[in-house]
Design an enzyme around this catalytic site. Structure first.
Site, PDB file in Angstrom:
ATOM      1  N   GLU A 105       1.595   3.026   2.544  1.00  0.00           N
ATOM      2  CA  GLU A 105       2.381   3.168   3.756  1.00  0.00           C
ATOM      3  C   GLU A 105       3.169   1.922   4.147  1.00  0.00           C
ATOM      4  O   GLU A 105       4.232   2.030   4.738  1.00  0.00           O
ATOM      5  CB  GLU A 105       1.422   3.520   4.909  1.00  0.00           C
ATOM      6  CG  GLU A 105       1.895   4.677   5.735  1.00  0.00           C
ATOM      7  CD  GLU A 105       1.171   4.772   7.061  1.00  0.00           C
ATOM      8  OE1 GLU A 105      -0.001   4.374   7.145  1.00  0.00           O
ATOM      9  OE2 GLU A 105       1.794   5.234   8.015  1.00  0.00           O
ATOM     10  N   ASP A 152     -10.415   4.003   8.752  1.00  0.00           N
ATOM     11  CA  ASP A 152     -10.475   3.557   7.352  1.00  0.00           C
ATOM     12  C   ASP A 152     -11.433   2.372   7.245  1.00  0.00           C
ATOM     13  O   ASP A 152     -11.083   1.312   6.727  1.00  0.00           O
ATOM     14  CB  ASP A 152      -9.070   3.175   6.874  1.00  0.00           C
ATOM     15  CG  ASP A 152      -8.980   3.046   5.352  1.00  0.00           C
ATOM     16  OD1 ASP A 152      -9.900   3.533   4.661  1.00  0.00           O
ATOM     17  OD2 ASP A 152      -8.006   2.451   4.862  1.00  0.00           O
ATOM     18  N   GLY A 157       0.834  -1.195   0.000  1.00  0.00           N
ATOM     19  CA  GLY A 157       0.000   0.000   0.000  1.00  0.00           C
ATOM     20  C   GLY A 157       0.867   1.243   0.000  1.00  0.00           C
ATOM     21  O   GLY A 157       2.070   1.163  -0.226  1.00  0.00           O
TER      22      GLY A 157
END
Lengths: 210, 327
Positions: free
Chosen positions: A9, A124, A7
């Site tokens: 991060e 999220d 992803g």
């Protein structure tokens, strides 16, 4: 160790070192940030994520139990199943009964209510971050943006992210169960959610659902 | 096909001329910035005095006669009311004199579109960073073609944040450029870093930086840390959007896009994911008329140009309210 996804991060690896399969989430270094800032963000976030996830697990929520954590990584048990995104897609094609989906969404509503009651927001909360296991039980994953917070605004955003991504009848089942489980406080969260929606910006917000 | 664009949303009165997407002239008259900021009526007076001569200069530079112009564009907003009014009136008068159509343009869309025009891009992720705004944008076709706001500042724009700090530090506020100068080779001090998904906030950072100055920390160190923290936040939010939306390119535009450090950080971020990064030359990131002409030409040459907006001004014109009628 096999890389299974990457992803913005973190990188997710699968490893079989300790006997059974485990997931390792490694927070990447970002070369665009100065070293001191980069290091403090990675450490701080990894620490918070591990702390929140462990706390939720210890309180009986269905989140992957943490095996070990380092400065920039967290090793946790692998949860077998499909993402909610995939399950909803199959439901659309008629492979699953609507009754079954309503049960799943009621389960999700209850899990989120318990999380909020413990003073944690997910940050999220989308179908991509919910796993449905073989028995139809749901597991919440990815606490990378989670925080200790009882703010109605942040709680409402958790609900809103889910609302944007699913069908109305599924969200209704989710909302009923959330309200039942959280009690009085849920009213304020729902009020706030409707206020945020009327601000306009979230109305057409695009989300990844798979 | 020749189009003239007039920009007057803030301290710049800009006139640009574009022929089939090619920029022929980009002329500016700029009200001198002082540490007192902008006094709207004074700037509007300045624009009024310079309007005619700036238009004449642009025509001369482009070697274009007035009657060769096919369409006129002007900045409808966002911006400072009295300033916008001067540009609007100049555009309407000019269009009436040559009996050609006139199109209102959104200022932020124009900054993005001119960058896309220069590099031939179709659908990049756009980071728009100006005084009053900081947004992460991408084209969305539903319910009508527009720039969708995927993330933005919850409080102040990054440009205004840097300017407020500049005033605190006794520097001239110039959208980050004076801060950048003193920020070279500072030492990093930890500051509040607030990113929520693809959104971010700057006031906590500004308050902290001002407090550090009062404590006697050096301007160089504080400016350096402030700039590094703010730009890292923008970069992280943009990175998340880039991965989520799977765009192939990312651009940065607007006044603060003139920052070399911000561009450097975005370039490192984009290339680490195999994506391309683009930033236009400074003259197009500062306010300018060419970008307005670029958008006006797109509207004029699209078959749907008939469905035009009101020829008004709108000080708080949101970017997502502007219809990309050529798509």
């Amino acid at each position: 160790m096999k890389k299974i996804s990457e992803g913005a991060e973190a990188v997710i690896y699968i490893t079989g070192l300790i006997g059974r399969e485990e997931v390792i989430k490694y927070r990447k270094s970002k070369r665009y940030r100065v070293k001191e800032l980069d290091d403090s963000i990675r450490k701080q976030r990894t620490k918070t994520e591990a702390k929140i996830q462990a706390m939720l697990y210890n309180n009986g929520l269905r989140v992957p139990p943490i095996a070990m954590a380092g400065r920039y990584w967290i090793a946790m048990e692998k949860v077998e199943g499909d993402t909610l995104g995939a399950v909803v897609e199959r439901g659309k094609r008629g492979e699953r009964k609507a009754r079954h989906l309503a049960g799943i969404f009621a389960d999700i509503g209850m899990q989120l209510a318990r999380m909020h009651a413990l003073g944690i927001v997910h940050g999220d909360f989308t179908p991509a971050n919910i796993i449905v296991d073989k028995k139809g039980k749901i597991w919440t994953i990815d606490f990378g943006l989670a925080e200790f917070s009882k703010s109605n605004e942040e709680r409402a955003i958790d609900l809103l992210l889910m609302k944007r991504a699913v069908r109305k009848e599924d969200f209704d089942a989710f909302e009923r169960s959330y309200s039942r489980a959280l009690g009085e406080e849920a009213k304020e969260v729902l009020d706030r959610m409707h206020k945020i929606e009327s601000r306009g910006r979230y109305q057409t917000r695009t989300l990844a659902t798979s | 096909m020749i189009t003239i664009g007039i920009e007057s949303s803030a301290h710049t009165f800009g006139v640009g001329i574009v022929e089939d997407g090619k920029i022929l002239a980009n002329v500016k008259s700029m009200y001198p910035i002082s540490d007192k900021g902008i006094i709207p009526m004074k700037v509007a007076d300045f624009h009024q005095k310079h309007a005619a001569q700036t238009i004449r200069k642009a025509l001369k530079e482009a070697s274009v006669r007035q009657e060769e112009i096919d369409a006129v564009g002007y900045t409808k907003g966002p911006g400072i009311g009295p300033c916008l009014r001067v540009g609007q009136l100049a555009a309407l008068a000019f269009a009436a004199a040559i009996a050609k159509p006139v199109y209102p343009v959104n200022h932020a869309v124009a900054h993005i579109e001119v960058t896309k025009q220069i590099y031939g891009l179709k659908d990049p992720l756009a980071l728009y960073v100006s005084g009053g705004n900081s947004q992460i944008l991408g084209i969305d076709m539903e319910p009508q073609p527009h720039y969708h706001v995927y993330g933005e500042t919850f409080d102040i724009g990054v440009g205004n944040m840097l300017d407020s700090f500049a005033r605190e530090a006794g520097l001239n506020p110039a959208w980050g450029s004076t801060v950048a100068k003193v920020a070279k080779d500072g030492e990093y001090i930890k500051m509040p870093y607030t990113v929520k998904g693809m959104d971010f906030t700057f006031t906590g950072l500004l308050t902290n930086a001002a407090a550090l100055l009062k404590e006697g920390r050096s301007i160089g160190d504080v400016a350096f840390s402030l700039q590094e923290t703010a730009f890292s936040m923008l970069c992280e939010a943009a990175e998340r959007a880039l991965m989520l939306l799977r765009k192939k390119e990312i651009i940065v535009s607007g006044g603060v896009a003139q920052s070399e450090r911000l561009a450097e950080m975005l370039e490192i971020m984009a290339s680490s994911h195999g994506k391309k990064f683009y930033v236009a030359p400074n003259e197009f990131n500062a306010d300018n008329g060419a970008m307005i002409a670029v958008v006006a030409e797109k509207i004029h040459t699209s078959p749907k140009k008939g469905v035009s907006e009101r020829l008004s001004i709108n000080q708080k014109y949101r970017i997502n309210d502007f219809k990309l009628s050529w798509l």
